[in-house]
Design an enzyme around this catalytic site. Structure first.
Site, PDB file in Angstrom:
ATOM      1  N   LYS A 218       4.591  -6.117   2.507  1.00  0.00           N
ATOM      2  CA  LYS A 218       3.491  -6.468   3.427  1.00  0.00           C
ATOM      3  C   LYS A 218       2.175  -6.568   2.684  1.00  0.00           C
ATOM      4  O   LYS A 218       1.998  -5.946   1.627  1.00  0.00           O
ATOM      5  CB  LYS A 218       3.355  -5.399   4.523  1.00  0.00           C
TER       6      LYS A 218
ATOM      7  N   ILE B  85       0.811  -1.247   0.000  1.00  0.00           N
ATOM      8  CA  ILE B  85       0.000   0.000   0.000  1.00  0.00           C
ATOM      9  C   ILE B  85       0.830   1.277   0.000  1.00  0.00           C
ATOM     10  O   ILE B  85       0.255   2.367  -0.030  1.00  0.00           O
ATOM     11  CB  ILE B  85      -0.948   0.098   1.211  1.00  0.00           C
ATOM     12  N   TYR B  86       2.161   1.200   0.074  1.00  0.00           N
ATOM     13  CA  TYR B  86       2.964   2.437   0.198  1.00  0.00           C
ATOM     14  C   TYR B  86       2.994   3.214  -1.094  1.00  0.00           C
ATOM     15  O   TYR B  86       3.341   2.664  -2.129  1.00  0.00           O
ATOM     16  CB  TYR B  86       4.385   2.116   0.638  1.00  0.00           C
ATOM     17  N   ALA B  87       2.706   4.518  -1.047  1.00  0.00           N
ATOM     18  CA  ALA B  87       2.013   5.199   0.036  1.00  0.00           C
ATOM     19  C   ALA B  87       0.752   5.799  -0.570  1.00  0.00           C
ATOM     20  O   ALA B  87       0.688   6.970  -0.860  1.00  0.00           O
ATOM     21  CB  ALA B  87       2.896   6.281   0.643  1.00  0.00           C
TER      22      ALA B  87
ATOM     23  N   GLU C 134       3.644   3.317  -5.178  1.00  0.00           N
ATOM     24  CA  GLU C 134       4.832   3.877  -5.855  1.00  0.00           C
ATOM     25  C   GLU C 134       6.133   3.342  -5.262  1.00  0.00           C
ATOM     26  O   GLU C 134       7.164   3.382  -5.915  1.00  0.00           O
ATOM     27  CB  GLU C 134       4.860   5.406  -5.716  1.00  0.00           C
TER      28      GLU C 134
END
Ligand SMILES: NC(=O)c1ccc[n+]([C@@H]2O[C@H](COP(=O)([O-])OP(=O)(O)OC[C@H]3O[C@@H](n4cnc5c(N)ncnc54)[C@H](OP(=O)(O)O)[C@@H]3O)[C@@H](O)[C@H]2O)c1
Length: 324
Positions: free
Chosen positions: A87, A52-54, A64
């Site tokens: 993750k 999920i970052y970010a 990204e």
């Protein structure tokens, strides 16, 4: 930079892991590359990211960090030397917050694709999922390991009893188990913070330390410098950390920073490296200067008297790790 062993895997990882949360979003590409290059030049070989970052940063709704890391790994030709942790579990875009087997399998494939690699070295569950039976989650995690898509497993933001239960489930079935945990942890201890609770950012607890010690799991504290507050006047300590004992702790950090001629943030990272049990802080930084200041932690050695000063201030309800 020295290394330590990840859990019971026998795998060596750098003692300071580089957090890549804002690489490619808040931190532009050139600066991200510079941080990666400098970390690598300092001997660092362990990078932390997530699917999920970010995506919560305005204008960066798709991941990204993983793609940027993938490009850097390929351009520098260093993939084989690096340990890449990512993750799965939080929701983003049309991906639900879940540890359902389908979500795990699909998201691991997507992470591999974005990173441009064949195997994720370390896959964390990013958050607990009480809705999915733990046995189903652990089976799905074992399957991605057996398929060769992931080497090792970790748990972030999962309560101690759930980590222990998950590992019991896996050990009984000869599946892969969690070899490390990633909790929110720093030198200052907060009051309970509803904001962190809402964001499912679970803090370190005595129970987690006890379990990791007993079962040989490595602890990787995230947000270890609380936004750099140990070394800069423009970053006051977060409100929920304003407590009498934390004021005393800040005085010790300042005193030792001056004595060792390093940034206060490096003192806190060095304190983490000095724990009796394997502790690998995940270093966050947005400039090369911050990175250098934090990497200086590796060279700090405390005297017994300094250790006593650092560990002598106990936060109510916490044992300060091996002080129990
Ligand atoms: N598992 C999870 O749920 C979770 C949650 C959060 C983070 N993480 C991981 O942990 C990593 C680190 O988290 P974090 O960014 O929250 O860590 P942090 O240590 O709390 O904060 C890092 C920020 O503090 C400031 N800073 C750090 N060192 C400094 C120094 N020497 N001098 C001055 N300022 C300094 C910088 O702020 P400015 O950029 O504002 O200058 C830097 O970006 C992330 O990249 C991510 O990989 C995981």
């Amino acid at each position: 930079m020295e290394t330590t062993t990840l859990g019971t895997t026998g795998e060596s990882v750098s003692e300071l892991c580089l957090g890549a949360m804002y690489f490619g979003s808040r931190i532009d590409r050139d600066t991200s590359y510079e941080l990666l290059d400098r970390y690598y030049d300092a001997g660092g070989r362990f990078i932390d990211t997530a699917n999920i970052y970010a995506t919560w940063v305005d204008g960066h709704e798709t991941p990204e960090s993983e793609p940027l890391l993938g490009e850097w790994l390929e351009e520098r030709g260093v993939r084989e030397e690096m340990t890449i942790a990512t993750k799965v579990g939080f929701g983003y875009g049309d991906v639900p917050r879940s540890l359902d087997p389908e979500v795990i399998s699909r998201e691991v494939d997507r992470s591999l694709d974005r990173l441009g690699i064949d195997t994720v070295d370390l896959l964390y569950v990013h958050v607990d999922d009480p809705e999915t039976p733990q046995v189903d989650t652990m089976r799905a995690l074992d399957e991605v390991v057996t398929a060769g898509n992931v080497d090792y497993l970790g748990a972030s933001n999962v309560p101690a009893w759930r980590v222990a239960r998950a590992n019991r489930i896996s050990e009984e079935r000869d599946w892969s188990r969690f070899e490390c945990v990633q909790p929110r942890f720093s030198y200052l201890i907060p009051e309970r913070n509803p904001e962190f609770d809402a964001a499912a950012q679970l803090p370190m607890t005595d129970e987690l330390v006890d379990y990791c010690t007993e079962a040989d799991l490595t602890v990787l504290p995230f947000s270890p410098t609380l936004g750099g507050c140990y070394g800069r006047d423009d970053r006051p300590i977060p409100e929920s950390y304003v407590r009498t004992e934390n004021g005393l702790k800040m005085e010790v950090v300042e005193e030792l920073a001056e004595r060792h001629d390093v940034d206060g943030n490096a003192i806190v990272l060095a304190w983490m490296l000095d724990r009796e049990y394997p502790t690998v802080p995940i270093v966050g930084c947005s400039t090369p200067e911050q990175l250098e200041a934090n990497l200086a932690a590796s060279a700090v050695t405390f005297t017994d008297a300094e250790r006593e000063r650092l560990d002598g201030i106990e936060n109510y309800g916490y044992s300060n790790w091996e002080l129990r």
